[in-house]
Design a protein around this motif. Structure first.
Motif, PDB file in Angstrom:
ATOM      1  N   GLN A 194       0.853  -1.184   0.000  1.00 46.30           N
ATOM      2  CA  GLN A 194       0.000   0.000   0.000  1.00 46.30           C
ATOM      3  C   GLN A 194       0.896   1.243   0.000  1.00 46.30           C
ATOM      4  N   SER A 195       0.427   2.266  -0.687  1.00 44.57           N
ATOM      5  CA  SER A 195       1.151   3.536  -0.633  1.00 44.57           C
ATOM      6  C   SER A 195       0.183   4.683  -0.874  1.00 44.57           C
ATOM      7  N   LEU A 196       0.570   5.853  -0.404  1.00 45.07           N
ATOM      8  CA  LEU A 196      -0.215   7.070  -0.602  1.00 45.07           C
ATOM      9  C   LEU A 196       0.745   8.228  -0.817  1.00 45.07           C
ATOM     10  N   LYS A 197       0.541   8.947  -1.909  1.00 45.78           N
ATOM     11  CA  LYS A 197       1.350  10.131  -2.194  1.00 45.78           C
ATOM     12  C   LYS A 197       0.428  11.330  -2.351  1.00 45.78           C
ATOM     13  N   ILE A 198       0.779  12.420  -1.673  1.00 45.51           N
ATOM     14  CA  ILE A 198       0.047  13.677  -1.774  1.00 45.51           C
ATOM     15  C   ILE A 198       1.039  14.740  -2.225  1.00 45.51           C
ATOM     16  N   ALA A 199       0.772  15.384  -3.353  1.00 46.33           N
ATOM     17  CA  ALA A 199       1.667  16.401  -3.910  1.00 46.33           C
ATOM     18  C   ALA A 199       0.886  17.678  -4.169  1.00 46.33           C
ATOM     19  N   HIS A 200       1.542  18.818  -3.930  1.00 46.59           N
ATOM     20  CA  HIS A 200       0.888  20.121  -4.107  1.00 46.59           C
ATOM     21  C   HIS A 200       1.873  21.098  -4.733  1.00 46.59           C
ATOM     22  N   GLN A 201       1.446  21.731  -5.796  1.00 44.05           N
ATOM     23  CA  GLN A 201       2.232  22.767  -6.471  1.00 44.05           C
ATOM     24  C   GLN A 201       1.626  24.118  -6.113  1.00 44.05           C
ATOM     25  N   LEU A 202       2.371  24.936  -5.362  1.00 45.12           N
ATOM     26  CA  LEU A 202       1.855  26.223  -4.915  1.00 45.12           C
ATOM     27  C   LEU A 202       2.368  27.342  -5.818  1.00 45.12           C
ATOM     28  N   LEU A 203       1.473  28.039  -6.465  1.00 47.84           N
ATOM     29  CA  LEU A 203       1.775  29.264  -7.214  1.00 47.84           C
ATOM     30  C   LEU A 203       2.930  29.103  -8.195  1.00 47.84           C
ATOM     31  N   ASP A 204       3.076  27.893  -8.722  1.00 51.14           N
ATOM     32  CA  ASP A 204       4.095  27.625  -9.738  1.00 51.14           C
ATOM     33  C   ASP A 204       5.520  27.784  -9.211  1.00 51.14           C
ATOM     34  N   ARG A 205       5.705  28.012  -7.935  1.00 52.28           N
ATOM     35  CA  ARG A 205       7.027  28.240  -7.354  1.00 52.28           C
ATOM     36  C   ARG A 205       7.410  27.159  -6.354  1.00 52.28           C
ATOM     37  N   LEU A 206       6.491  26.847  -5.473  1.00 54.27           N
ATOM     38  CA  LEU A 206       6.782  25.943  -4.366  1.00 54.27           C
ATOM     39  C   LEU A 206       6.060  24.621  -4.580  1.00 54.27           C
ATOM     40  N   TYR A 207       6.842  23.530  -4.511  1.00 56.53           N
ATOM     41  CA  TYR A 207       6.292  22.181  -4.656  1.00 56.53           C
ATOM     42  C   TYR A 207       6.522  21.420  -3.360  1.00 56.53           C
ATOM     43  N   MET A 208       5.500  20.666  -2.934  1.00 61.61           N
ATOM     44  CA  MET A 208       5.613  19.861  -1.731  1.00 61.61           C
ATOM     45  C   MET A 208       4.953  18.514  -1.983  1.00 61.61           C
ATOM     46  N   ASP A 209       5.543  17.463  -1.441  1.00 67.51           N
ATOM     47  CA  ASP A 209       4.877  16.159  -1.491  1.00 67.51           C
ATOM     48  C   ASP A 209       5.236  15.352  -0.256  1.00 67.51           C
ATOM     49  N   ALA A 210       4.393  14.379   0.022  1.00 71.91           N
ATOM     50  CA  ALA A 210       4.626  13.435   1.112  1.00 71.91           C
ATOM     51  C   ALA A 210       4.164  12.065   0.636  1.00 71.91           C
ATOM     52  N   THR A 211       4.950  11.040   0.931  1.00 71.80           N
ATOM     53  CA  THR A 211       4.658   9.686   0.471  1.00 71.80           C
ATOM     54  C   THR A 211       4.848   8.713   1.621  1.00 71.80           C
ATOM     55  N   PHE A 212       3.890   7.833   1.772  1.00 75.32           N
ATOM     56  CA  PHE A 212       4.024   6.736   2.727  1.00 75.32           C
ATOM     57  C   PHE A 212       3.810   5.434   1.981  1.00 75.32           C
ATOM     58  N   SER A 213       4.652   4.443   2.243  1.00 76.50           N
ATOM     59  CA  SER A 213       4.505   3.152   1.579  1.00 76.50           C
ATOM     60  C   SER A 213       4.750   2.027   2.578  1.00 76.50           C
ATOM     61  N   ARG A 214       4.088   0.901   2.312  1.00 75.47           N
ATOM     62  CA  ARG A 214       4.198  -0.278   3.165  1.00 75.47           C
ATOM     63  C   ARG A 214       4.226  -1.511   2.276  1.00 75.47           C
ATOM     64  N   ASN A 215       5.254  -2.340   2.433  1.00 74.98           N
ATOM     65  CA  ASN A 215       5.423  -3.561   1.634  1.00 74.98           C
ATOM     66  C   ASN A 215       5.579  -4.726   2.606  1.00 74.98           C
ATOM     67  N   ASP A 216       4.538  -5.541   2.690  1.00 69.54           N
ATOM     68  CA  ASP A 216       4.521  -6.658   3.641  1.00 69.54           C
ATOM     69  C   ASP A 216       4.718  -7.962   2.870  1.00 69.54           C
ATOM     70  N   PHE A 217       5.958  -8.463   2.887  1.00 72.07           N
ATOM     71  CA  PHE A 217       6.308  -9.724   2.236  1.00 72.07           C
ATOM     72  C   PHE A 217       6.212 -10.819   3.294  1.00 72.07           C
ATOM     73  N   LYS A 218       5.234 -11.709   3.142  1.00 67.67           N
ATOM     74  CA  LYS A 218       4.932 -12.679   4.189  1.00 67.67           C
ATOM     75  C   LYS A 218       5.883 -13.875   4.210  1.00 67.67           C
ATOM     76  N   GLY A 219       6.843 -13.901   3.276  1.00 64.24           N
ATOM     77  CA  GLY A 219       7.770 -15.025   3.233  1.00 64.24           C
ATOM     78  C   GLY A 219       7.251 -16.138   2.341  1.00 64.24           C
ATOM     79  N   HIS A 220       8.166 -16.981   1.902  1.00 64.46           N
ATOM     80  CA  HIS A 220       7.798 -18.119   1.061  1.00 64.46           C
ATOM     81  C   HIS A 220       7.924 -19.397   1.881  1.00 64.46           C
ATOM     82  N   TRP A 221       6.831 -20.114   1.996  1.00 62.04           N
ATOM     83  CA  TRP A 221       6.823 -21.319   2.820  1.00 62.04           C
ATOM     84  C   TRP A 221       7.501 -22.482   2.106  1.00 62.04           C
ATOM     85  N   ALA A 222       7.175 -22.712   0.811  1.00 58.73           N
ATOM     86  CA  ALA A 222       7.647 -23.894   0.069  1.00 58.73           C
ATOM     87  C   ALA A 222       7.262 -25.145   0.880  1.00 58.73           C
ATOM     88  N   ASP A 223       8.248 -25.978   1.237  1.00 59.78           N
ATOM     89  CA  ASP A 223       7.928 -27.173   2.033  1.00 59.78           C
ATOM     90  C   ASP A 223       8.145 -26.943   3.519  1.00 59.78           C
TER      91      ASP A 223
END
Length: 708
Positions: A194-223
């Motif tokens: 899951q991830s969420l990115k929020i970006a904002h361009q203010l008055l063509d001069r100032l840019y801001m963004d924030a991103t959060f991401s989560r990667n849950d790899f549960k492992g491979h069981w095989a045998d």
């Protein structure tokens, strides 16, 4: 230390406060459709790829999205001349370039090396680099020591992040579900992103963004049977370790009339669960009961990345100044796990690796307003403080802090002899608190031949500095006595490249092809060798004893016609590795790789289908045989070939606001490959297997882009 740090901040402050000018936003065009034509790596200023004096390969955002790539390993796995080396027991994925491991090239974020467990810039774990905010990935092959310093003998991978958006607001949530082989459920199996990115361009001069991401790899069981399996039959745990990765990033960028300042910050956290396959019965004679247990651990990585950059035009020159503070710590939580009770006891927590880096780089150019001549000067300073703890058997049970400092100055000049011929010589003086002064140098040239053929040539030398383990390790137990060596010298890497490129244009299409020849040589390679006299207990020590040579020829082509896009590449190489000056290893070993990708977009339904194929031919290397460790003998070993296929279908909905990608990774179901010694018989080292993948996996990715 205090004086040096103040110098670094003063230099960066000068670059920020003396700003009067810069080209355009980002130094790049804002339209995503043309960004792949603009490159940054190794340039005096961002420019079109065909004008670059270096041959730069670009993986653009479109390709990243086609692959549904979440981390750098997902994307580079299909790239020619790069081979991904996963490690199921550590959870890491490294990469080789032209047969050289990750110690010989650098991974950068916005031209700044990235700290990691092993080093600064090199030996990076590809799975720890998230791609949510990435604009493009640039790959430059060959000695890049002048521009990027030590450990760039084979080249660099530069990750360029986004610093602007076309509109005012962008809100982009992403959800991705993926099987791990044939294993999946919503709780204990599969890969959940899951991830969420929020970006904002203010008055063509100032840019801001924030991103959060989560990667849950549960492992491979095989045998394997997982954490709560209580029998001592080596089936407890997982074949691929479970791993949870989380990151939070933010960017602020201000663009003036002639300058730009941006600040980036990231916090990255990773937890890897290691479950012992050994189960102790836990017999209690007083109660005549059993309480089976295992000794498990959780390894946690925390990384902090901060970067402040200012670039632009002063009154009479251009500048690009970066200041970065980075920190990475690995800690372990060891505990006794009572399996039947699902309870942890005897918990012990401590840090066992730490790296803290203060870094600054400044580049100054365009002092001369001339179409014929330009030059660039710069500095690069880094101080890395850290330790590897007694957990690895280092220094009598104490954490010993060590510092590696690098203080470089460099420069290059570019001569445009004619409109068709340009040449750039360059040199860097590498100064360190641990090693003698070294010199990196390079000469690059570009010539436009008749009928639009582009010829580029690069020759250079770049050193590799010994890493922490090679310098400071001291591991001793009943079976090992391994010693680092503070007297190691730097390795010397030399390379030569020749690229011939031509782009053919025709009605609604184009065809681009490139033929490349390359030579690599590394002298004084560091290896772990026997340092004890015959008859004495075995002692291993790191020494400068090996040599390495590689000869390579490759061809890459890309064909585009209307909505059809296809690429093809093939490379054939010969490698010579002389191990410990042994006469048994003085023969070249040959290998071949090829890749192919094709995609087609159906405009009417806004559907893009892609197929990507990479073949890594048999790889050969010398392996030690026999029992004579003092005078070892070697025989040629063979690693089985791999065919890796990914396929995706990407569908846009609601004017491309909703993007759905479904696909399959590792279509040919690669898991283990054979490795063996030639002529292996009943009493020699025969065939073994190497774990390369966890089988065919399926995924679906949902991305919604709300633009305001």
């Amino acid at each position: 230390m205090f004086i040096r740090r103040n110098i670094l901040f003063a230099i960066a402050l000068f670059g920020i406060t003396s700003v009067n000018a810069q080209e355009d936003k980002d130094g790049q065009q804002q339209d995503d459709t043309v960004l792949e034509e603009i490159v940054i790596s190794g340039q005096y200023s961002p420019q079109e790829v065909n004008k670059s004096i270096y041959e730069v390969r670009v993986i653009n955002r479109e390709m990243i999205d086609r692959l549904a790539g979440n981390n750098l390993a997902d994307v580079l796995n299909q790239t020619l001349n790069l081979n991904i080396r996963p490690n199921a027991s550590t959870g890491k994925s490294g990469v080789e370039m032209f047969g050289l491991d990750a110690q010989y090239f650098k991974i950068l974020v916005d031209n700044v090396p990235l700290v990691n467990d092993e080093s600064f810039g090199s030996n990076t774990d590809l799975t720890q680099i998230n791609l949510d905010d990435i604009l493009q990935i640039e790959i430059v092959e060959g000695a890049m020591g002048v521009e990027y310093g030590a450990n760039a003998a084979a080249g660099i991978i530069n990750i360029i992040t986004k610093k602007s958006i076309p509109g005012s607001w962008e809100i982009t949530p992403v959800l991705q579900e993926e099987t791990i082989g044939n294993e999946y459920n919503l709780n204990t199996k599969g890969r959940h992103i899951q991830s969420l990115k929020i970006a904002h361009q203010l008055l063509d001069r100032l840019y801001m963004d924030a991103t959060f991401s989560r990667n849950d790899f549960k492992g491979h069981w095989a045998d394997r049977k997982g954490e709560q399996y209580a029998l001592n039959d080596s089936l407890r745990g997982y074949e691929w370790l479970p791993k949870l990765q989380q990151s939070a990033k933010m960017t602020m960028a201000y663009t003036g009339d002639n300058y730009r300042i941006f600040f980036k910050s990231e916090y990255y956290n990773e937890k890897i669960n290691k479950y012992s396959e050994i189960v102790s019965p836990g017999y209690n004679p007083e109660t005549a009961t059993y309480q089976p247990f295992s000794n498990d651990e959780i390894i946690t990585t925390n990384r902090y990345f901060n970067l402040l950059n200012a670039s632009g035009n002063a009154n009479w020159f251009k500048y690009d100044v970066s200041l970065s503070y980075q920190q990475q710590t690995r800690s372990v939580e060891e505990y006794k796990y009572l399996i039947k009770k699902d309870e942890r006891t005897n918990v012990l927590k401590y840090d066992f690796e730490s790296r803290k880096v203060l870094y600054s780089k400044g580049i100054f150019s365009n002092f001369v307003k001339s179409d014929f001549f330009d030059f660039q000067i710069g500095y690069e300073i880094s101080e890395m403080n850290g330790f590897t703890s007694f957990r690895k058997g280092f220094f009598d049970g104490k954490n010993i802090d060590r510092k590696i400092g690098s203080y470089d100055i460099f420069g290059s000049a570019e001569f445009n002899i004619t409109p068709k011929f340009s040449i750039r010589p360059g040199m860097r003086l590498l100064n360190s608190n641990l090693f003698d002064q070294e010199i990196a140098y390079s000469v690059s040239a570009k010539y436009i031949l008749p009928k639009g053929y582009e010829l580029r040539a690069v020759y250079g030398m770049s050193p590799r500095l010994p890493n922490y383990e090679e310098l400071y390790s001291y591991y001793f137990d009943a079976n090992h006595d391994i010693q680092g060596n503070e007297n190691l010298t730097t390795e010397k890497g030399r390379s030569a490249f020749l690229h011939l490129k031509k782009r053919f244009e025709f009605n609604e299409g184009s065809y681009t092809n490139r033929l490349s020849l390359s030579l690599f040589e590394v002298e004084d390679r560091i290896d772990l060798v026997v340092a004890s006299a015959p008859g004495d207990p075995l002692v291993y020590r790191y020494l400068n004893v090996d040599t390495y040579k590689n000869r390579n020829i490759s061809y890459m082509g890309n064909f585009r016609y209307k909505n059809f896009d296809a690429g093809f590449g093939i490379t054939y190489g010969a490698t010579l590795k002389t191990l410990n000056q042994s006469e048994d290893t003085n023969d070249y070993l040959y290998s071949m790789n090829l890749n192919f990708n094709v995609s087609y977009k159906i405009e009417k339904t806004n559907t893009t289908a892609s197929l990507l194929f990479k073949y890594t031919g048999p790889e050969y290397e010398y392996v030690q045989t026999g029992t004579d460790i003092i005078n070892p003998t070697y025989t040629r070993g063979k690693r089985q070939e791999i065919s890796w296929v990914d396929a995706t279908v990407r569908q846009g909905f609601y004017n491309n606001k909703l993007d759905v990608t479904v696909g399959v990774r590792n279509l040919f179901d690669v898991t283990r490959i054979r490795t063996s010694s030639e002529g292996a018989g009943a009493h020699t080292a025969g065939a073994n297997t190497l774990l390369m993948g966890y089988g065919r996996s399926y995924f679906v990715k949902l991305l919604y882009k709300l633009s305001i």
